[in-house]
Design a protein around this motif. Structure first.
Motif, PDB file in Angstrom:
ATOM      1  N   LEU A 116       0.936  -1.103   0.158  1.00  0.00           N
ATOM      2  CA  LEU A 116       0.050   0.090  -0.115  1.00  0.00           C
ATOM      3  C   LEU A 116       0.918   1.084  -0.192  1.00  0.00           C
ATOM      4  O   LEU A 116       1.988   1.488   0.793  1.00  0.00           O
ATOM      5  CB  LEU A 116      -0.970   0.058   1.115  1.00  0.00           C
ATOM      6  CG  LEU A 116      -2.067  -0.753   1.281  1.00  0.00           C
ATOM      7  CD1 LEU A 116      -2.703  -0.664   2.739  1.00  0.00           C
ATOM      8  CD2 LEU A 116      -3.091  -0.273   0.170  1.00  0.00           C
ATOM      9  N   LYS A 117       0.419   2.176  -0.800  1.00  0.00           N
ATOM     10  CA  LYS A 117       0.835   3.548  -0.589  1.00  0.00           C
ATOM     11  C   LYS A 117      -0.369   4.568  -0.643  1.00  0.00           C
ATOM     12  O   LYS A 117      -0.668   5.161  -1.968  1.00  0.00           O
ATOM     13  CB  LYS A 117       1.885   3.873  -1.823  1.00  0.00           C
ATOM     14  CG  LYS A 117       3.324   3.205  -1.603  1.00  0.00           C
ATOM     15  CD  LYS A 117       4.157   3.600  -2.660  1.00  0.00           C
ATOM     16  CE  LYS A 117       5.766   2.994  -2.311  1.00  0.00           C
ATOM     17  NZ  LYS A 117       6.827   3.475  -3.285  1.00  0.00           N
ATOM     18  N   PRO A 118      -1.278   4.322   0.221  1.00  0.00           N
ATOM     19  CA  PRO A 118      -2.713   4.965   0.181  1.00  0.00           C
ATOM     20  C   PRO A 118      -2.707   6.436  -0.067  1.00  0.00           C
ATOM     21  O   PRO A 118      -2.031   7.249   0.353  1.00  0.00           O
ATOM     22  CB  PRO A 118      -3.178   4.441   1.519  1.00  0.00           C
ATOM     23  CG  PRO A 118      -2.012   4.458   2.300  1.00  0.00           C
ATOM     24  CD  PRO A 118      -1.012   3.799   1.576  1.00  0.00           C
ATOM     25  N   GLU A 123      -8.772   2.290  -0.281  1.00  0.00           N
ATOM     26  CA  GLU A 123      -7.695   1.415  -0.707  1.00  0.00           C
ATOM     27  C   GLU A 123      -7.381   0.361   0.644  1.00  0.00           C
ATOM     28  O   GLU A 123      -6.862  -0.506   0.383  1.00  0.00           O
ATOM     29  CB  GLU A 123      -6.329   2.106  -0.879  1.00  0.00           C
ATOM     30  CG  GLU A 123      -6.462   2.872  -1.989  1.00  0.00           C
ATOM     31  CD  GLU A 123      -5.168   3.731  -2.277  1.00  0.00           C
ATOM     32  OE1 GLU A 123      -4.008   3.283  -2.451  1.00  0.00           O
ATOM     33  OE2 GLU A 123      -5.283   4.907  -2.564  1.00  0.00           O
ATOM     34  N   PHE A 124      -8.128   0.773   1.670  1.00  0.00           N
ATOM     35  CA  PHE A 124      -7.965  -0.203   2.809  1.00  0.00           C
ATOM     36  C   PHE A 124      -9.196  -1.196   3.087  1.00  0.00           C
ATOM     37  O   PHE A 124      -9.027  -2.154   3.827  1.00  0.00           O
ATOM     38  CB  PHE A 124      -7.979   0.576   4.251  1.00  0.00           C
ATOM     39  CG  PHE A 124      -6.812   1.298   4.329  1.00  0.00           C
ATOM     40  CD1 PHE A 124      -5.566   0.743   4.956  1.00  0.00           C
ATOM     41  CD2 PHE A 124      -6.466   2.711   3.851  1.00  0.00           C
ATOM     42  CE1 PHE A 124      -4.263   1.491   5.340  1.00  0.00           C
ATOM     43  CE2 PHE A 124      -5.503   3.385   4.240  1.00  0.00           C
ATOM     44  CZ  PHE A 124      -4.267   2.862   4.821  1.00  0.00           C
ATOM     45  N   TYR A 127      -8.398  -4.809   3.716  1.00  0.00           N
ATOM     46  CA  TYR A 127      -7.560  -5.520   4.719  1.00  0.00           C
ATOM     47  C   TYR A 127      -8.648  -5.296   6.070  1.00  0.00           C
ATOM     48  O   TYR A 127      -9.514  -4.473   6.177  1.00  0.00           O
ATOM     49  CB  TYR A 127      -6.380  -4.476   4.858  1.00  0.00           C
ATOM     50  CG  TYR A 127      -5.519  -4.654   3.601  1.00  0.00           C
ATOM     51  CD1 TYR A 127      -4.688  -5.559   3.506  1.00  0.00           C
ATOM     52  CD2 TYR A 127      -5.631  -3.397   2.779  1.00  0.00           C
ATOM     53  CE1 TYR A 127      -3.892  -5.446   2.421  1.00  0.00           C
ATOM     54  CE2 TYR A 127      -4.839  -3.723   1.600  1.00  0.00           C
ATOM     55  CZ  TYR A 127      -4.024  -4.740   1.496  1.00  0.00           C
ATOM     56  OH  TYR A 127      -3.163  -4.953   0.516  1.00  0.00           O
TER      57      TYR A 127
END
Length: 250
Positions: A116-118, A123-124, A127
């Motif tokens: 991740l490079k959110p 984007e999470f 998870y």
């Protein structure tokens, strides 16, 4: 003898009146903003800050720590005269907003090994993210996978063990657990800041107009002198200094 009894009665009356006139300050019992120290005395950033406002206004006060639900119930019933909150209590409860005193950051702490490079909260979604007692409602509304934890130190240990991918919370509230669990710090990426919200000082609208004016002037004076920032720096110390780009608040 009659004179002595009259004098004692008068002293009790004066003491009772003085106590009744004291401002009733309320502070959330949430470390590092309000808590009992090792000496069993109340302390914390918001605890000290509300005290300073009352002192600067030249008003007697009594400050008490309360659990979250009880504090807001007492504010609703006008049983507290001065309190700090990030909620819009002027709109929700009709309280008097005396001023903005700080900001809180909603963050996700996550393991650096995740791919991740959110830049966006979405984007999470793949998870598993821990949260404490129903906090981080924005993630729930957006359909994230959430796991309820009983305390932040437990959550830090779950991050170390790989049982959680991340942890959502307010950075200041997370900081004591981060400092107490140093093993987790090398495993974490810089925190992703997904929300920044103002923190306000509120007063009971039933207070006399002169009292409200004194409190308003005291709040403005302390803000102009930078006192809230100095107090917060003493209590809110995170080992994670870097910040990630913040997603615009919806």
């Amino acid at each position: 003898m009659r004179f002595r009894l009259l004098l004692i009665s008068l002293l009790f009356t004066v003491t009772a009146l003085a106590q009744a006139a004291s401002l009733r300050l309320g502070t959330l019992d949430v470390t590092p903003y309000g808590y009992l120290g090792a000496d069993k005395q109340a302390d914390g950033a918001f605890y000290q800050l509300t005290n300073r406002v009352a002192e600067r206004a030249g008003l007697p006060y009594q400050n008490t720590l309360y659990p979250t639900a009880r504090l807001y119930a007492m504010l609703q019933r006008r049983q507290i005269d001065l309190a700090i909150s990030s909620l819009k209590l002027d709109e929700q409860m009709g309280l008097i907003k005396l001023g903005t005193i700080s900001q809180l950051e909603g963050v996700i702490l996550y393991r650096a090994q995740l791919p991740l490079k959110p830049r966006q909260l979405e984007e999470f979604k793949p998870y598993l993210i821990g949260r404490l007692n129903g906090t981080c409602p924005l993630l729930q509304r957006k359909g994230h996978r959430l796991y309820e934890v009983s305390d932040y130190r437990q959550a830090m240990r779950m991050l170390v063990a790989g049982r959680l991918d991340g942890l959502c919370g307010e950075l200041g509230g997370l900081s004591p657990a981060l400092n107490a669990e140093p093993a987790v710090q090398p495993l974490l990426a810089p925190p992703f800041v997904f929300l920044t919200t103002d923190v306000f000082l509120y007063a009971n609208p039933k207070l006399p107009a002169t009292t409200l004016q004194q409190l308003s002037r005291a709040t403005a004076a302390l803000n102009s002198e930078g006192e809230p920032q100095r107090i917060l720096k003493r209590y809110v110390a995170s080992p994670l200094r870097q910040r990630s780009p913040m997603e615009p608040t919806p």
